[in-house]
Design a protein around this motif. Structure first.
Motif, PDB file in Angstrom:
ATOM      1  N   LEU A  50       0.849  -1.193   0.000  1.00 42.92           N
ATOM      2  CA  LEU A  50       0.000   0.000   0.000  1.00 42.92           C
ATOM      3  C   LEU A  50       0.881   1.239   0.000  1.00 42.92           C
ATOM      4  O   LEU A  50       1.584   1.527   0.966  1.00 42.92           O
ATOM      5  N   LYS A  51       0.809   1.989  -1.091  1.00 47.87           N
ATOM      6  CA  LYS A  51       1.611   3.206  -1.170  1.00 47.87           C
ATOM      7  C   LYS A  51       0.912   4.348  -0.454  1.00 47.87           C
ATOM      8  O   LYS A  51      -0.303   4.505  -0.545  1.00 47.87           O
ATOM      9  N   ARG A  52       1.718   5.144   0.207  1.00 52.49           N
ATOM     10  CA  ARG A  52       1.188   6.324   0.900  1.00 52.49           C
ATOM     11  C   ARG A  52       0.654   7.339  -0.103  1.00 52.49           C
ATOM     12  O   ARG A  52       1.300   7.643  -1.106  1.00 52.49           O
ATOM     13  N   GLY A  53      -0.533   7.857   0.170  1.00 52.31           N
ATOM     14  CA  GLY A  53      -1.041   8.958  -0.648  1.00 52.31           C
ATOM     15  C   GLY A  53      -0.104  10.137  -0.550  1.00 52.31           C
ATOM     16  O   GLY A  53       0.429  10.420   0.528  1.00 52.31           O
ATOM     17  N   MET A  54       0.085  10.830  -1.649  1.00 51.42           N
ATOM     18  CA  MET A  54       1.081  11.921  -1.653  1.00 51.42           C
ATOM     19  C   MET A  54       0.653  13.087  -0.759  1.00 51.42           C
ATOM     20  O   MET A  54       1.408  14.017  -0.542  1.00 51.42           O
ATOM     21  N   TRP A  55      -0.575  12.991  -0.268  1.00 55.76           N
ATOM     22  CA  TRP A  55      -1.131  14.014   0.617  1.00 55.76           C
ATOM     23  C   TRP A  55      -1.311  13.482   2.047  1.00 55.76           C
ATOM     24  O   TRP A  55      -1.694  14.239   2.932  1.00 55.76           O
ATOM     25  N   ALA A  56      -1.060  12.221   2.247  1.00 57.30           N
ATOM     26  CA  ALA A  56      -1.539  11.556   3.469  1.00 57.30           C
ATOM     27  C   ALA A  56      -0.623  11.780   4.669  1.00 57.30           C
ATOM     28  O   ALA A  56       0.584  11.938   4.538  1.00 57.30           O
ATOM     29  N   THR A  57      -1.231  11.766   5.838  1.00 56.48           N
ATOM     30  CA  THR A  57      -0.482  11.750   7.084  1.00 56.48           C
ATOM     31  C   THR A  57      -0.136  10.287   7.391  1.00 56.48           C
ATOM     32  O   THR A  57      -0.632   9.373   6.734  1.00 56.48           O
ATOM     33  N   TYR A  58       0.709  10.085   8.398  1.00 55.18           N
ATOM     34  CA  TYR A  58       1.061   8.709   8.763  1.00 55.18           C
ATOM     35  C   TYR A  58      -0.178   7.974   9.280  1.00 55.18           C
ATOM     36  O   TYR A  58      -0.390   6.800   8.999  1.00 55.18           O
ATOM     37  N   LYS A  59      -0.967   8.696  10.052  1.00 55.86           N
ATOM     38  CA  LYS A  59      -2.179   8.095  10.615  1.00 55.86           C
ATOM     39  C   LYS A  59      -3.129   7.646   9.505  1.00 55.86           C
ATOM     40  O   LYS A  59      -3.723   6.573   9.580  1.00 55.86           O
ATOM     41  N   GLU A  60      -3.255   8.464   8.494  1.00 55.25           N
ATOM     42  CA  GLU A  60      -4.151   8.105   7.394  1.00 55.25           C
ATOM     43  C   GLU A  60      -3.655   6.877   6.648  1.00 55.25           C
ATOM     44  O   GLU A  60      -4.445   6.051   6.194  1.00 55.25           O
ATOM     45  N   LEU A  61      -2.335   6.762   6.508  1.00 51.61           N
ATOM     46  CA  LEU A  61      -1.774   5.575   5.852  1.00 51.61           C
ATOM     47  C   LEU A  61      -2.083   4.334   6.689  1.00 51.61           C
ATOM     48  O   LEU A  61      -2.532   3.303   6.167  1.00 51.61           O
ATOM     49  N   LEU A  62      -1.871   4.443   7.982  1.00 50.46           N
ATOM     50  CA  LEU A  62      -2.115   3.294   8.859  1.00 50.46           C
ATOM     51  C   LEU A  62      -3.604   2.929   8.867  1.00 50.46           C
ATOM     52  O   LEU A  62      -3.961   1.752   8.858  1.00 50.46           O
ATOM     53  N   LEU A  63      -4.468   3.938   8.846  1.00 44.76           N
ATOM     54  CA  LEU A  63      -5.905   3.659   8.818  1.00 44.76           C
ATOM     55  C   LEU A  63      -6.328   3.048   7.488  1.00 44.76           C
ATOM     56  O   LEU A  63      -7.254   2.240   7.437  1.00 44.76           O
ATOM     57  N   ALA A  64      -5.658   3.425   6.414  1.00 41.63           N
ATOM     58  CA  ALA A  64      -5.960   2.810   5.118  1.00 41.63           C
ATOM     59  C   ALA A  64      -5.574   1.334   5.160  1.00 41.63           C
ATOM     60  O   ALA A  64      -6.309   0.465   4.665  1.00 41.63           O
ATOM     61  N   SER A  65      -4.425   1.042   5.757  1.00 40.86           N
ATOM     62  CA  SER A  65      -4.023  -0.374   5.859  1.00 40.86           C
ATOM     63  C   SER A  65      -5.019  -1.149   6.715  1.00 40.86           C
ATOM     64  O   SER A  65      -5.271  -2.332   6.483  1.00 40.86           O
ATOM     65  N   GLU A  66      -5.622  -0.457   7.664  1.00 39.51           N
ATOM     66  CA  GLU A  66      -6.606  -1.092   8.542  1.00 39.51           C
ATOM     67  C   GLU A  66      -7.804  -1.616   7.735  1.00 39.51           C
ATOM     68  O   GLU A  66      -8.387  -2.640   8.085  1.00 39.51           O
ATOM     69  N   TYR A  67      -8.165  -0.920   6.669  1.00 38.97           N
ATOM     70  CA  TYR A  67      -9.263  -1.391   5.812  1.00 38.97           C
ATOM     71  C   TYR A  67      -8.951  -2.780   5.234  1.00 38.97           C
ATOM     72  O   TYR A  67      -9.830  -3.607   5.077  1.00 38.97           O
ATOM     73  N   ILE A  68      -7.685  -3.007   4.903  1.00 34.55           N
ATOM     74  CA  ILE A  68      -7.302  -4.312   4.342  1.00 34.55           C
ATOM     75  C   ILE A  68      -7.242  -5.357   5.454  1.00 34.55           C
ATOM     76  O   ILE A  68      -7.753  -6.463   5.315  1.00 34.55           O
ATOM     77  N   LEU A  69      -6.640  -4.979   6.567  1.00 31.96           N
ATOM     78  CA  LEU A  69      -6.465  -5.915   7.683  1.00 31.96           C
ATOM     79  C   LEU A  69      -7.809  -6.371   8.242  1.00 31.96           C
ATOM     80  O   LEU A  69      -7.973  -7.535   8.601  1.00 31.96           O
ATOM     81  N   VAL A  70      -8.761  -5.452   8.304  1.00 34.55           N
ATOM     82  CA  VAL A  70     -10.090  -5.779   8.831  1.00 34.55           C
ATOM     83  C   VAL A  70     -10.785  -6.814   7.940  1.00 34.55           C
ATOM     84  O   VAL A  70     -11.634  -7.577   8.406  1.00 34.55           O
ATOM     85  N   GLY A  71     -10.402  -6.843   6.707  1.00 34.57           N
ATOM     86  CA  GLY A  71     -10.992  -7.819   5.785  1.00 34.57           C
ATOM     87  C   GLY A  71     -10.438  -9.225   5.996  1.00 34.57           C
ATOM     88  O   GLY A  71     -10.938 -10.193   5.430  1.00 34.57           O
ATOM     89  N   GLY A  72      -9.370  -9.327   6.794  1.00 34.37           N
ATOM     90  CA  GLY A  72      -8.832 -10.647   7.088  1.00 34.37           C
ATOM     91  C   GLY A  72      -7.492 -10.924   6.425  1.00 34.37           C
ATOM     92  O   GLY A  72      -6.842 -11.929   6.694  1.00 34.37           O
ATOM     93  N   ASN A  73      -7.060 -10.030   5.545  1.00 34.16           N
ATOM     94  CA  ASN A  73      -5.763 -10.195   4.875  1.00 34.16           C
ATOM     95  C   ASN A  73      -4.676  -9.581   5.760  1.00 34.16           C
ATOM     96  O   ASN A  73      -4.624  -8.364   5.955  1.00 34.16           O
ATOM     97  N   GLU A  74      -3.817 -10.426   6.281  1.00 35.76           N
ATOM     98  CA  GLU A  74      -2.802  -9.944   7.227  1.00 35.76           C
ATOM     99  C   GLU A  74      -1.523  -9.481   6.543  1.00 35.76           C
ATOM    100  O   GLU A  74      -0.642  -8.926   7.184  1.00 35.76           O
ATOM    101  N   ASN A  75      -1.417  -9.761   5.251  1.00 35.29           N
ATOM    102  CA  ASN A  75      -0.154  -9.500   4.558  1.00 35.29           C
ATOM    103  C   ASN A  75      -0.149  -8.140   3.871  1.00 35.29           C
ATOM    104  O   ASN A  75      -0.401  -8.032   2.670  1.00 35.29           O
ATOM    105  N   VAL A  76       0.137  -7.134   4.645  1.00 39.86           N
ATOM    106  CA  VAL A  76       0.150  -5.772   4.121  1.00 39.86           C
ATOM    107  C   VAL A  76       1.539  -5.180   4.316  1.00 39.86           C
ATOM    108  O   VAL A  76       2.147  -5.326   5.375  1.00 39.86           O
TER     109      VAL A  76
END
Lengths: 336, 336, 336, 336
Positions: D206-232
């Motif tokens: 998952l690439k960081r949005g060129m506008w994103a804060t660190y928190k936003e990047l981590l929260l974006a990864s959370e969308y994938i992790l919540v789906g059950g895919n642990e490999n991010v």
């Protein structure tokens, strides 16, 4: 360069002409509009001259555009794009006010809000049913039933509807309920979504990415225009900067800049563009003074109880004052 | 907290009171104003209570300020700061137009410009004699003789003068010629300069650093106010952002934000804030609609021939149109 | 273009040659260096050709520079600038570690700190006596006595000294105590200060403005170089961005970029560049891996008790680990 | 809070427990992982206490997380996430090198490139088949056939594959060809896409949005992790800033920051993060020194002829040097 094909050109002839261009190494993208077919030439003219292209029996006229965006460019069209939605025209002298809650929260909430929005003098009801939220744990919108509540409320008070679409797979569903598709800031460069909306028949309001340059916004709109959908509205909604006191920095420079560059209507969202309710009224006036065609405003019956974006929503009473003040500014700049 | 001392307090008594405060571990900074002396309390009240301080025979009143900037804070003063310069009032209902070339280039250039500026309806003539330039090889201004030309031209056409001061060692010289000191964006946090201007008697227009937050701008003004100079004007002039199409991003959010926070007048510079002459008129209108008290505009007899900042200067004809349009906006927001 | 005059040219001859250039409309700025006089040509060569200039009997050689910065440009000098301070060389293979507290707080504090700094393997002691503070109510530094404490502590432990100068009127005073003048980020474009430092004989470390481009940093250094002071060090210390989790964004791209463009040494300040003590060690390693010539680090005996910038200062124990790790990186990139 | 359910809990029991929670007003999101089911509690614990939840017979353990991101948070897992792909482990001691052209251009191009990439010491082949391009007129990638060429080339030289997916409707197709899905910067907050990838079994970078804060990047990864895919895998690739000399500003502060906050591997893309080929090598070294787990690099057989992003691609010869230098840095920081 844009090649306008003869009106009523047969499919056979079009194909013949395109083969001819391919042979001569002219690369084009075909745009199918309701009233006219056109070809956008990519790069240079291959082995042909402009004159040779223009003199083809299949060609009505050609147009040179010295910008990376072709169809969005001001030179691609005479006069501004006027978007007509059931008796309402966007992009003309009349300033358009779109207002409503961040999210549709319930049937009664959106109904009462719609009534107040109408009374304030607004023409379009906004409300999110599919919400892009930073965290998966935040309220994600009511979905389809939210769309239904929104449309019902709008119908009762003779308002048009604008609502966000995030997922290419929802375009068809959302189109049934909305008059205007809203593409949110995070999706400005979601190209599959833009392409899908290029095939839709409803109007698209494209919000500027919070990171985007003006050129990137115009090129994003080009993705929709190339699909044949001519009804695109651009929306300035604030950019990410170092300023911590506001949520975003509303970049009103964008308004006169875009008005110089494109024939598309330009709308401003002072709610996201400030993130602070107490700045919204002043920035709404400023946006109209800068030359925009309308506003997109977050208004809530009781802003403190809003399920999302509570800090930036204004009350419907504040909205009434806002519209009143904006009408004075509109008059001062020759609008209404 | 701000402690207002009894009017006419003797030097002896003031000293006594300050010693008392030091003993009780209350740290203060003394501010000497024309009409009143005051003490700004740093941090908490040491071993004293507010009531104890207030009941001192040397104290007229105390004022609590819950902001890091004390004297600049809205709560520190009743009503807006009105700056009076020889019959002109800044910060009142009247919108102030300051215009002129980036640099004073010659006696005749500034004289003819002043005439046009006056005819356009502006009240203040701007022009740089000491220029902060990015490269040492660029034109650095005419210096003292430039100040002289500027003042002469202003006198002939009954204009006030604003000009930049960059060097602490020039404050005395510039003060002889100007009505308003301009502190440029690069010097917003040049603290020795701000302290020196705090001791001056002329008005100071403080431009926002292109990197600064609102809080930093207000704290920079506090350096001047603490020196006893009450006549400070804040100026929004654009911030550095990622947007390449404009030289800076004019941050009009700053206008209503600052107006909520401070009693000081707020001026907008749409010339630097856009860096493009063709955006200046629209952004001037927007600035006034947002609630500012005046504009600072680069206007040149022949913008293409300007020795500096040619891209953003407007012609004096364009300036005339601008003022006319701005007056309509001013009226729409209850100003004149 | 830069014109190197014949070594030992008489004042008379130089004057003659400059008059000749003026007549032929060649505009130059004269640079007086310890070993050689040179003239920087502004713009084009007037009515002369390069060959004509080069063949003058007063000219040793000429050099074309295709950059807006001339003396700072890599092409203006063979090899890197090596700055020699009493047996220490900056800009050579050895990595330079400058460390110390944000402010000199007391004689004993700076003495004990200096001891630890030395033991950690650092060569230069930093400490502020004149502090640029955002608010007038913050601790402004001990002033002259602070300079004295700093120099004494450095002498005892055989360290060199770096300290900030903010006011043009303090240059002479600070020069008595310091080995290196630090120009802070807010003063990168304080041109009177830069000009004054151009006349000084001590080395200048110029911090990048938090808003500045690389070109602007190089042009700011040019102000010092043009004054005849060849000993300039550039310092990357973080820029203002939208990222809220760090105080600034350390822009290490600047390091290889500057190393490609200039012969001047490049130092990195990871303390301000992150604003978080727990990121300093990693970013110090990264800075050296990127190719910088040294580090400027805030270290405090007890960071929590620091009078300024507490969040970003590391302990002297942490500093010891940092230098150890950095030496491994230095070796991996062929430095020591 | 995260509730880990008893291993092997029956569907019946899980349903019962969730009903119990709903009754007691505890709102949860269910996460289905390969080895364990878990429930992420949203907000507070309703009418229950932590102890009551923990003592339920269906609960194995509970975990408190004081961050807005739960599953991505460092406290949610013991030790770093190790991602295993066919014998290769990402997130362990070994530094991972992913390299290849911006776009797959032809079968032979990608085959020859793959050979060189392998010889350089890289483990993963990158190459775009679906390209997000700013303008609709730019080369959009070869699509499915490109995926095929990429996989074939990788297989021949025993490389793993990473390639971008832009459209939710392409996830299934791309999954057939790739080992790692790349989510581009523009899609960091494309929530439908992230949710779909949460259901996929392949790793997601998952690439960081060129506008994103660190928190936003981590929260974006959370969308994938919540789906059950642990490999991010998280990827820093540069942010939009005011700096014009580089295409983006590579924000290496993100590396140690993210390593402090999350157990997920962190990769750096110095090619987009600088946009200049001549800065890539230095910034690759810096990234590893800062503590990242690997690099994603644009390398092209003949960078000048690249169909996209020509300025930032390095040659495969340069890549060989880069890997060699990076291995020295890796060793210096205890990696290999």
């Amino acid at each position: 360069m844009i090649i306008f094909l003869k009106q009523g050109i047969s499919f056979q002839d079009e194909k013949k002409f395109r083969s001819f261009l391919v042979e001569r190494k002219v690369e084009v993208i075909s745009v199918e509009r309701k009233k006219q077919k056109l070809l956008v030439v990519i790069g240079r003219f291959g082995e042909l001259t402009k004159r040779e292209i223009n003199s083809s029996p299949y060609v009505e006229s050609i147009l040179e555009v010295d910008r990376p965006y072709k169809l969005a460019s001001k030179s691609a069209k005479q006069g501004p794009t006027l978007i007509k939605i059931n008796g309402l025209t966007i992009g003309n002298k009349e300033i358009i006010y779109m207002a409503g809650p961040c999210s549709v929260e319930s049937k009664s909430q959106i109904r009462v809000t719609a009534k107040k929005i109408k009374e304030s003098g607004c023409q379009i009801l906004r409300g999110g049913a599919f919400k892009p939220r930073t965290a998966p744990y935040d309220f994600q919108g009511l979905g389809k039933i939210g769309l239904h509540f929104l449309r019902e409320a709008a119908r009762e008070f003779s308002l048009k509807v604008i609502t966000e679409v995030m997922d290419v797979r929802d375009v068809e569903l959302v189109e049934k309920y909305t008059d205007i598709f809203q593409v949110g800031t995070r999706n400005m460069q979601n190209y599959p979504l833009l392409r899908e909306l290029g095939k839709a028949r409803k109007t698209v309001l494209l919000k500027r990415g919070m990171w985007a340059t003006y050129k990137e916004l115009l090129l994003a709109s080009e993705y929709i225009l190339v699909g044949g959908n001519e009804n695109v509205i651009l929306c300035e909604r604030g950019i990410r900067t170092h300023v911590p006191e506001t949520r975003f920095t509303l970049d009103l420079n964008a308004v006169p800049y875009l008005k110089h560059e494109t024939h598309l209507p330009v709308i401003v969202d002072p709610s996201h563009g400030t993130g602070r309710a107490n700045l919204v009224r002043a920035m709404s006036r400023a946006a109209i003074a800068a030359g925009c065609d309308g506003l997109l405003i977050e208004a809530h019956l009781d802003p403190r109880k809003s399920l999302s974006d509570a800090d930036q929503a204004i009350s419907t009473e504040e909205l009434t004052k806002l519209v009143k003040e904006c009408k004075l500014i509109a008059k001062a700049v020759g609008r209404q």
